[in-house]
Enzyme design. Structure first.
Site, mmCIF file in Angstrom:
data_model
loop_
_atom_site.group_PDB
_atom_site.id
_atom_site.type_symbol
_atom_site.label_atom_id
_atom_site.label_comp_id
_atom_site.label_asym_id
_atom_site.label_seq_id
_atom_site.Cartn_x
_atom_site.Cartn_y
_atom_site.Cartn_z
ATOM 1 N N CYS A 8 -11.187 3.240 -0.968
ATOM 2 C CA CYS A 8 -9.981 3.844 -0.552
ATOM 3 C C CYS A 8 -9.429 3.033 0.721
ATOM 4 C CB CYS A 8 -9.961 5.228 -0.310
ATOM 5 S SG CYS A 8 -8.468 5.969 0.435
ATOM 6 N N GLU B 244 -6.189 8.434 9.635
ATOM 7 C CA GLU B 244 -5.106 8.317 10.132
ATOM 8 C C GLU B 244 -5.044 9.035 11.542
ATOM 9 O OE1 GLU B 244 -1.771 8.695 7.735
ATOM 10 O OE2 GLU B 244 -2.615 7.569 6.267
ATOM 11 N N ASP C 192 0.881 -1.119 -0.032
ATOM 12 C CA ASP C 192 -0.046 -0.043 0.019
ATOM 13 C C ASP C 192 0.908 1.251 0.136
ATOM 14 O OD1 ASP C 192 -2.481 1.533 0.320
ATOM 15 O OD2 ASP C 192 -1.892 1.915 2.500
ATOM 16 N N SER C 193 0.144 2.394 -0.296
ATOM 17 C CA SER C 193 0.985 3.643 -0.053
ATOM 18 C C SER C 193 1.482 4.104 1.082
ATOM 19 C CB SER C 193 0.399 4.853 -0.670
ATOM 20 O OG SER C 193 -0.942 4.765 -0.107
ATOM 21 N N HIS D 193 -8.530 3.729 3.714
ATOM 22 C CA HIS D 193 -8.896 4.228 4.587
ATOM 23 C C HIS D 193 -10.312 4.426 5.147
ATOM 24 C CE1 HIS D 193 -4.886 5.530 3.999
ATOM 25 N NE2 HIS D 193 -4.472 6.257 5.343
ATOM 26 N N CYS E 229 -3.501 -0.966 -2.056
ATOM 27 C CA CYS E 229 -3.719 0.559 -2.464
ATOM 28 C C CYS E 229 -4.644 0.579 -3.732
ATOM 29 C CB CYS E 229 -2.488 1.205 -2.765
ATOM 30 S SG CYS E 229 -2.523 3.049 -3.161
HETATM 31 N N1 DGL Z 1 -3.981 3.943 -0.125
HETATM 32 C C1 DGL Z 1 -4.458 4.746 -0.933
HETATM 33 C C2 DGL Z 1 -5.838 4.360 -1.700
HETATM 34 O O1 DGL Z 1 -6.452 3.322 -1.299
HETATM 35 C C3 DGL Z 1 -4.887 5.897 0.183
HETATM 36 C C4 DGL Z 1 -3.703 6.998 0.550
HETATM 37 C C5 DGL Z 1 -2.995 7.517 -0.651
HETATM 38 O O2 DGL Z 1 -3.590 8.584 -1.360
HETATM 39 O O3 DGL Z 1 -1.879 7.016 -0.885
HETATM 40 O O4 DGL Z 1 -6.045 4.937 -2.643
#
Ligand code: DGL
Length: 300
Positions: free
Chosen positions: A199, A167, A22-23, A201, A85
């Protein structure tokens, strides 16, 4: 999914861990879904915390980051890659599949298909998608839903501030409700039967989203839909871990490894907020240029 895995996997291959990237920290919601669904598997998680967020970046940049992350995980000898991600799944899945000699599962297809499944009884289904700006602009969810249903009406909406709010742990603050009302005003008018939480989060803000849109909207957690598809794929391909893991599995126990590209302490803190526990094994590494060493340990 590509068909890189051979039909008869050796015991050694099948006992390899599943890679997840993931990012940053958000992909832990997908890790949790995979861990719950597949307690007999081990996982290696990579959070690219040095370069988060991906959701505001260009296709070329996200693709480059995604390839480096994938190559790093492949070099650790994983048997399958899950792109947790949403933004990387939306923008970089074809390139990752082309470069990595492994089965690769993203979150967009499973999330889109699940939304169609739960709305099939509606005579005129309406499906909403909320995601980062990059995921929305890519139209990847729209296309995935369209592939599964020609008749669903689709509305997408970007909700970038949901990422820092999750977060921060602001899951029930008045400010969060107020931002949700503003972001979701058009969505409320659209009155979707199902809403894809597109997403990593957003499942953390599930209560706020449900209360804002009304409890009758079916919220689709792409991570859970993805975990179900990963379980099916492991079974179909005979790739499930043949060795029973003894004892009760716990999230973040020492059978799973976590890597970050920066700020390990912050990752551990937010992980505790998301999962209730910090990773037992967490290490900061660099992935830059990892695509040069790709797939060294991977035979399948
Ligand atoms: N993990 C990213 C997503 O699911 C969200 C956070 C980011 O913008 O990197 O798109």
């Amino acid at each position: 999914m590509n068909n890189a895995g051979s039909e008869s996997q050796s015991e050694k291959d099948r006992s390899r861990p599943i890679g997840i990237f993931d990012s940053g920290v958000g992909g832990l919601t997908v890790y949790r879904a995979l861990h719950d669904r597949l307690p007999n598997e081990r996982f290696i998680y990579l959070g690219d915390t040095a370069r988060v967020p991906y959701g505001t970046k260009s296709l070329a940049t996200v693709e480059r980051y995604a390839l480096e992350n994938s190559a790093f995980l492949a070099s650790l000898g994983i048997k399958m890659l899950v792109v947790a991600c949403n933004t990387a799944s939306a923008l970089a899945l074809p390139s990752i599949r082309e470069k990595i000699g492994l089965d690769v599962v993203g979150v967009i297809g499973p999330g889109g298909r699940r939304a169609v499944e739960v709305t099939t009884d509606e005579p005129a289904p309406r499906i909403g998608v909320i995601a980062t700006e990059a995921t929305v602009s890519s139209n990847a969810y729209k296309e995935a839903i369209r592939r599964a249903s020609e008749r669903a009406a689709i509305l997408q909406s970007g909700c970038p501030l949901f990422v820092p709010l999750a977060e921060e742990g602001w899951t029930h603050e008045p400010e969060t409700y107020s931002i949700a009302r503003r972001y979701l005003a058009d969505m409320k008018e659209f009155a979707p039967h199902a809403l894809v939480l597109g997403c990593t989060h957003y499942p953390i803000l599930r209560d706020v989203i449900a209360e804002t849109l009304g409890e009758s909207v079916k919220l689709i957690d792409s991570g859970i839909a993805t975990a179900d598809e990963v379980a099916d794929l492991l079974r179909e391909k005979g790739m499930a871990n043949p060795n029973t893991i003894a004892g009760e599995r716990r999230l973040c126990d020492d059978l799973d490894n976590f890597y970050v590209t920066d700020a390990a302490e912050r990752f551990a803190r937010v992980a505790e907020r998301f999962l209730g526990v910090q990773p037992s094994k967490l290490e900061a590494i660099e992935v830059y240029g990892a695509d040069e060493v790709k797939s060294e340990n991977v035979e399948g």
